[in-house]
Every structure is written in structure tokens, then in C-alpha cells.
Write a protein that holds these residues in place. Structure first.
Motif, PDB file in Angstrom:
ATOM      1  N   PHE A 167      40.598  40.445  54.621  1.00 43.07           N
ATOM      2  CA  PHE A 167      41.772  40.196  55.457  1.00 43.07           C
ATOM      3  C   PHE A 167      42.248  41.453  56.189  1.00 43.07           C
ATOM      4  CE2 PHE A 167      42.040  36.426  52.707  1.00 43.07           C
ATOM      5  CZ  PHE A 167      42.057  35.470  53.700  1.00 43.07           C
ATOM      6  N   ASP A 168      41.939  42.616  55.654  1.00 43.34           N
ATOM      7  CA  ASP A 168      42.283  43.862  56.342  1.00 43.34           C
ATOM      8  C   ASP A 168      41.353  44.133  57.524  1.00 43.34           C
ATOM      9  OD1 ASP A 168      44.379  44.338  54.628  1.00 43.34           O
ATOM     10  OD2 ASP A 168      43.254  45.735  53.343  1.00 43.34           O
ATOM     11  N   VAL A 181      39.368  41.485  59.199  1.00 49.80           N
ATOM     12  CA  VAL A 181      39.053  40.334  60.046  1.00 49.80           C
ATOM     13  C   VAL A 181      39.686  40.519  61.428  1.00 49.80           C
ATOM     14  CG1 VAL A 181      41.017  38.898  59.354  1.00 49.80           C
ATOM     15  CG2 VAL A 181      38.906  37.815  60.101  1.00 49.80           C
ATOM     16  N   ASP A 182      38.928  40.178  62.450  1.00 43.70           N
ATOM     17  CA  ASP A 182      39.418  40.236  63.824  1.00 43.70           C
ATOM     18  C   ASP A 182      40.167  38.928  64.084  1.00 43.70           C
ATOM     19  OD1 ASP A 182      39.742  40.029  66.606  1.00 43.70           O
ATOM     20  OD2 ASP A 182      37.875  41.102  67.012  1.00 43.70           O
ATOM     21  N   GLN A 183      41.489  38.963  64.037  1.00 43.18           N
ATOM     22  CA  GLN A 183      42.291  37.742  64.149  1.00 43.18           C
ATOM     23  C   GLN A 183      42.140  37.064  65.500  1.00 43.18           C
ATOM     24  OE1 GLN A 183      46.315  38.447  62.915  1.00 43.18           O
ATOM     25  NE2 GLN A 183      45.742  38.507  60.764  1.00 43.18           N
ATOM     26  N   ILE A 184      41.980  37.829  66.549  1.00 39.24           N
ATOM     27  CA  ILE A 184      41.806  37.237  67.878  1.00 39.24           C
ATOM     28  C   ILE A 184      40.487  36.471  67.941  1.00 39.24           C
ATOM     29  CG2 ILE A 184      41.464  37.745  70.328  1.00 39.24           C
ATOM     30  CD1 ILE A 184      43.463  40.096  69.914  1.00 39.24           C
ATOM     31  N   ALA A 187      38.816  35.289  65.326  1.00 36.12           N
ATOM     32  CA  ALA A 187      38.928  34.167  64.388  1.00 36.12           C
ATOM     33  C   ALA A 187      39.680  32.999  65.038  1.00 36.12           C
ATOM     34  CB  ALA A 187      39.630  34.609  63.108  1.00 36.12           C
ATOM     35  N   GLU A 188      40.744  33.285  65.771  1.00 35.18           N
ATOM     36  CA  GLU A 188      41.498  32.231  66.463  1.00 35.18           C
ATOM     37  C   GLU A 188      40.658  31.586  67.559  1.00 35.18           C
ATOM     38  OE1 GLU A 188      45.358  33.515  67.766  1.00 35.18           O
ATOM     39  OE2 GLU A 188      45.899  34.194  65.749  1.00 35.18           O
TER      40      GLU A 188
END
Length: 86
Positions: free
Chosen positions: A5-6, A8-11, A13-14
Motif C-alpha cells: 500500500f505504500d 501502489v500507484d493509486q492513479i 490502480a484507479e
């Protein structure tokens, strides 16, 4: 889990979640070795939720099985290292 979670590329992943949710065709998963087993398990889980999903063997795809794909399909390749030729 904290490491994941530290990092992960949130953009990204979305964006991937958006593509999965809006896929009009079949979602194909492929991989080699252990990644293939994980891909097969993901497909079985998705099918059980009513999502059209299928496992595509990477080596078989190189020898003609890729012809099953339609323009509306989504293909996700799983790889631990990213070094496999397939």
C-alpha cells in the motif's frame, strides 16, 4: 501489506479499475508459471461474480489462440519479473 500500500500507484490502480468496470467484452488474464496459476484463480473468482472472464495461456496465444480476442476485450498479463519472452 504495508509495503504494497505504500508503493501502489493509486492513479494507475484507479485507471485499471475503471477499465475493468467498463469492459464491454471479456476480460482475459494471462501469465507464465506461478503467475499463470494466479491468473486462473482470478478468472474463476470473476466468473463466480458474473463477470465474463477467461484464462488465455500465453504460449498458446503465441501459436494462434490470440485469435479469440475481440476489440472490446481487455487483456491483463500477470508477471512477477516481466522477463518472460511470452
Amino acid at each position: 501489506l504495508d509495503y504494497f500500500f505504500d508503493h501502489v500507484d493509486q492513479i494507475l490502480a484507479e485507471k485499471m479499475l475503471h477499465e475493468l468496470l467498463h469492459c464491454k467484452g471479456t476480460i482475459f488474464f494471462a501469465g507464465i508459471g506461478k503467475s499463470a496459476r494466479i491468473a486462473e484463480k482470478i478468472v474463476q473468482t470473476m466468473i463466480s461474480t458474473g463477470t465474463r472472464a477467461m484464462y488465455l495461456e500465453a504460449v498458446g496465444a503465441l501459436h494462434g489462440d490470440i485469435g479469440i480476442l475481440e476489440p472490446s476485450d481487455l487483456v491483463i498479463f500477470l508477471s512477477k519479473s516481466g522477463d518472460s519472452h511470452e
